[in-house]
Design an enzyme around this catalytic site. Structure first.
Site, PDB file in Angstrom:
ATOM      1  N   ASP A 184       0.860  -1.194   0.000  1.00 32.56           N
ATOM      2  CA  ASP A 184       0.000   0.000   0.000  1.00 32.56           C
ATOM      3  C   ASP A 184       0.887   1.232   0.000  1.00 32.56           C
ATOM      4  OD1 ASP A 184      -2.319   1.786   0.476  1.00 32.56           O
ATOM      5  OD2 ASP A 184      -3.322  -0.057   1.045  1.00 32.56           O
ATOM      6  N   HIS A 256      -2.637   3.197  -4.801  1.00 35.81           N
ATOM      7  CA  HIS A 256      -2.028   2.812  -3.520  1.00 35.81           C
ATOM      8  C   HIS A 256      -0.606   2.305  -3.736  1.00 35.81           C
ATOM      9  CE1 HIS A 256      -5.479   3.490  -0.941  1.00 35.81           C
ATOM     10  NE2 HIS A 256      -6.254   2.850  -1.796  1.00 35.81           N
ATOM     11  N   ASP A 318      -8.541  -0.533  -6.319  1.00 38.26           N
ATOM     12  CA  ASP A 318      -9.448   0.450  -5.720  1.00 38.26           C
ATOM     13  C   ASP A 318      -8.799   1.824  -5.633  1.00 38.26           C
ATOM     14  OD1 ASP A 318      -7.649  -0.666  -3.742  1.00 38.26           O
ATOM     15  OD2 ASP A 318      -8.787   0.436  -2.232  1.00 38.26           O
ATOM     16  N   GLU A 319      -9.649   2.809  -5.479  1.00 35.28           N
ATOM     17  CA  GLU A 319      -9.257   4.171  -5.134  1.00 35.28           C
ATOM     18  C   GLU A 319      -8.040   4.646  -5.928  1.00 35.28           C
ATOM     19  OE1 GLU A 319     -10.864   4.408  -0.545  1.00 35.28           O
ATOM     20  OE2 GLU A 319      -8.849   3.638  -0.869  1.00 35.28           O
ATOM     21  N   TRP A 385     -16.943  -3.907  -1.957  1.00 35.80           N
ATOM     22  CA  TRP A 385     -16.733  -3.244  -0.673  1.00 35.80           C
ATOM     23  C   TRP A 385     -17.494  -1.926  -0.530  1.00 35.80           C
ATOM     24  CZ3 TRP A 385     -14.323   1.513   0.527  1.00 35.80           C
ATOM     25  CH2 TRP A 385     -13.743   2.185  -0.557  1.00 35.80           C
ATOM     26  N   TRP A 460      -8.697  -3.010   8.320  1.00 30.30           N
ATOM     27  CA  TRP A 460      -7.703  -2.003   7.953  1.00 30.30           C
ATOM     28  C   TRP A 460      -7.115  -1.438   9.242  1.00 30.30           C
ATOM     29  CZ3 TRP A 460      -6.751  -2.332   2.967  1.00 30.30           C
ATOM     30  CH2 TRP A 460      -7.760  -2.788   2.123  1.00 30.30           C
ATOM     31  N   GLU A 462      -5.174   1.491  10.077  1.00 35.33           N
ATOM     32  CA  GLU A 462      -4.701   2.851  10.317  1.00 35.33           C
ATOM     33  C   GLU A 462      -4.644   3.172  11.809  1.00 35.33           C
ATOM     34  OE1 GLU A 462      -6.825   3.218   6.259  1.00 35.33           O
ATOM     35  OE2 GLU A 462      -6.990   2.022   8.074  1.00 35.33           O
TER      36      GLU A 462
END
Length: 749
Positions: A184, A256, A318-319, A385, A460, A462
């Site tokens: 990531d 990412h 993703d993203e 998701w 996740w 974080e």
């Protein structure tokens, strides 16, 4: 006399067994309780021809409960029979028969045998005190083939031993897939021998974000280098295989990618330099779809495929912001050359090229639902998701999907009252919500539903700094996921499931697992009442033990006893707690109410909030609770790319002169202040008059805390239209994506 009492005791046990569900999670498909019971001996004879690896696991798990020894089959108390040729879909099926004389396990495969042993371990743990297991016959198999848990080791790293513990938890509750998120923006965690700088440079960052995202503070401490060597990877994969768990690696692309670009900046659209991200969120610098990038990724995947025998390789997807691609001459030329519609088409080109390579190696790709952008790769599976739509779209186009919607399956969300929980990413996903999830969307017919492979929860990290916090976030929610994936969950009987969960806590205690005890705490729910709102309190225990105060003081055993929902007639703070035998047994729950003329009134929304941030629905906007900016899941509604248009019915013409509401700004999480807001009034809910309008500048000056003087008004209906910021502009995290709009209480004075 002793013999008579013994017979009576056995009959009593049989009645108990027949009247109550056994303490098993996930609950089997079919249980038949018979007369009699199996006496647990001090030394348990096992047939010497039992499958070796699985039986050794069984012995270790039960080592503190019962001693085991091998014996010839004629003397064994546990025996095994392999069933004939495995029918399709029966790989995990088993039959477990307990009689007063012995325990007989039948299965088609060693995997089925292993799952039977998990059931048997739970029976031994439950009945070790009375030393009798009820005579029974269980015929069982899971509904879904993919029952997974994910672990992010990029934001925060976990040792090989900790990863193995995580795998053990999955095995205990019959999950069969471990999704290992290895790369990531914040760190590259897998050794790739052809590209040593990935771990030399990409496995560390100069510091880490701490506290809530809105604080924007950092610890100033270098993090890493942290990564797994290929030998460690092989060790983990072997460990999982012994527990019949498939390890699915994730190598993120095309987004990412900052950790990789910090090591090999030539793979980006710009020259850099880059560094592994110190913040959480989404970043504009991504892999550039040029030949040297694909050569790099193919070489990386070659080594990954050698390490992981999984039929699926997760490639993220993703993203991925398109900002750099829009500005990149190579990307724009590639779009023209391949007749692609736009940058979303370029994303599809990227994924399809990677898929073709992975397929050539005898493997398949799976990715987050953004891989649907621009058209899905021919053989790809989707991990849905952002909601359920990705899974629905995949299934309708005859692609396989794994359902993992954030609203039900993100275990980095809060699971109890955010005020008494450790800092979490956001959202609100308590145990009962996980248990209520049905992985088969109602929009699919029977044939389309066959493409739903199963369900997975994601963790996740974080805000998860150590493994004790990992344990806290997955337990007990992993148990709910387990039963959902097995196909025996029954949301109508949630309380019965909750009792079984509490029964499993003694096993977790024995293992020294730091599980969340949120279900013991007081849960508060605002409900409408004749005169406004009332506050309904509940706990998994006897509600007679709930005490509360209305003056903001800490409740004691002598405070008011909760009996019925508490009326909230005016602005106040209610505090509550659970007491047992005169002792405080829960955290202190506190809720502040701000009452206005809209509180508890009828409200309708033209567009519904995102499922991830929809707790309480439209009623959340008039429930008397002002949103906490650090805790988005329970007191705010979140709208992705949508405006908020709410109409409030006062019930009668009402005087007011002020309207208030709050919106949020957290650009790192794609949350932007409202673009504008309009206030309307009406007496018939058809003809509305505009009474106030504010623009972007006024909202920004107020930092989203909007208080509007609308003059003296007298109306039956109030309509408020709050405009979403729309598409996120270039230069911001998530550029070219839909902005989030978060709104809390809409009040009137």
């Amino acid at each position: 006399m002793t013999r008579v009492l013994s017979v009576f005791f056995i009959l009593f046990l049989n009645v108990i067994f027949a009247q109550n569900k056994l303490n098993l999670i996930p609950y089997p498909q079919n249980i038949q309780v018979n007369e009699g019971s199996f006496q647990i001996p001090d030394v348990l004879n096992l047939s010497s021809d039992l499958p070796e690896n699985e039986t050794e696991y069984f012995k270790k798990r039960l080592s503190s409960t019962v001693k085991c020894k091998d014996s010839r089959k004629a003397d064994a108390r546990i025996i095994y029979s392999e069933l004939p040729k495995t029918p399709a879909g029966k790989e995990e099926a088993y039959i477990l028969e307990v009689t007063p004389q012995q325990i007989h396990i039948k299965s088609y495969t060693k995997q089925g045998y292993f799952l039977a042993l998990q059931t048997l371990i739970q029976l031994f743990e439950e009945y070790k005190t009375v030393k009798k297991i009820p005579a029974l016959k269980i015929e069982d198999q899971p509904k879904f083939a993919w029952r997974g848990m994910h672990l992010d080791v990029c934001r925060h790293f976990f040792t090989v031993d900790e990863v193995k513990q995580y795998i053990d938890y999955l095995a205990m509750y019959k999950l069969n897939t471990f999704h290992w998120h290895l790369t990531d923006d914040q760190g590259w965690r897998i050794e790739i021998k052809k590209y040593p700088k990935l771990t030399q440079i990409g496995s560390k960052r100069k510091e880490s974000m701490i506290g809530a995202y809105v604080d924007n503070t950092f610890d100033g401490k270098p993090y890493g280098p942290y990564f797994y060597t290929q030998e460690q990877i092989k060790d983990v994969v072997k460990y999982a295989q012994e527990r019949h768990i498939t390890v699915v690696p994730e190598i993120e692309m095309p987004g990412h990618a900052l950790a990789a670009l910090s090591a090999y900046p030539e793979l980006a659209c710009t020259k850099g330099p880059f560094e592994a991200a110190t913040k959480w969120g989404v970043f504009d610098d991504v892999f550039c779809p040029k030949d040297e990038t694909f050569t790099f990724l193919e070489n990386v995947l070659d080594e990954v495929i050698q390490l992981f025998p999984s039929p699926y390789i997760h490639i993220g997807g993703d993203e991925c912001p398109k900002t750099r691609w829009k500005e990149c001459a190579h990307c724009q030329e590639l779009i023209k050359k391949n007749n692609l519609k736009d940058e979303h088409g370029l994303q599809s080109y990227f994924i399809q090229r990677i898929e073709k390579y992975v397929n050539s190696k005898g493997r398949k790709i799976i990715g987050w639902d953004e891989i649907l952008e621009g058209g899905l790769a021919p053989n790809a599976a989707v991990m849905s998701w952002t909601g359920v739509n990705g899974g629905i779209e995949a299934a309708k186009s005859k692609h396989f999907a794994v359902m993992t919607p954030g609203a039900y399956c993100y275990f980095d969300h809060y699971q109890g009252d955010p005020q008494s929980e450790p800092n979490a990413f956001g959202g609100f996903t308590p145990l009962d919500k996980v248990y209520s999830y049905n992985p088969i969307p109602g929009e699919l017919d029977a044939e389309q539903a066959k493409y739903i492979m199963g369900v997975q929860a994601n963790l996740w990290t974080e805000y998860i700094l150590d493994f004790k916090q990992v344990q806290y976030m997955i337990f007990p929610r992993l148990m709910a996921l387990s039963e959902v994936g097995w196909g025996t969950s029954d949301p109508k009987n949630y309380k019965e499931f909750e009792n079984r969960v509490i029964g499993q806590f003694k096993v977790l205690d024995k293992m020294n697992v730091n599980y969340a005890k949120s279900i013991y705490n007081i849960s508060g729910k605002v409900i409408p009442s004749d005169n406004g709102i009332a506050y309904e309190l509940s706990t998994s225990q006897n509600s007679d033990g709930i005490r509360y105060t209305l003056d903001g003081t800490t409740p004691t055993i002598n405070s008011k006893t909760y009996q019925t929902p508490v009326a909230i007639p005016s602005s106040l703070t209610i505090k509550s707690a659970y007491f047992e035998n005169g002792q405080l047994k829960s955290a202190i729950s506190s809720q502040q109410f701000t009452i206005s003329k809209t509180t508890g009134k009828k409200i309708t929304l033209e567009q519904q909030p995102s499922e991830n941030y929809s707790f309480g629905g439209a009623f959340t906007l008039i429930d008397g609770i002002i949103g906490n900016t650090r805790q988005l899941g329970k007191t705010w509604l979140g709208f992705n790319g949508k405006d908020v248009v709410a109409t409030i019915d006062f019930g009668q013409k009402t005087n007011f002169s002020e309207v208030y509401f709050n919106t949020l700004e957290n650009k790192g999480s794609w949350i932007h202040l409202a673009k504008s807001a309009k206030i309307f009034v009406s007496d018939d809910n058809m003809n509305f008059k505009l009474i106030k309008e504010i623009g972007k500048e006024e909202i920004q000056n107020a930092k989203g805390k909007i208080r509007l003087n609308v003059g003296a008004q007298n109306a039956k209906y109030l309509k408020i239209s709050i405009e979403n910021a729309g598409i996120i502009p270039a230069g911001n995290p998530g550029a070219d994506s839909k902005a989030w709009l978060f709104v809390d209480e809409i009040g009137v004075n």
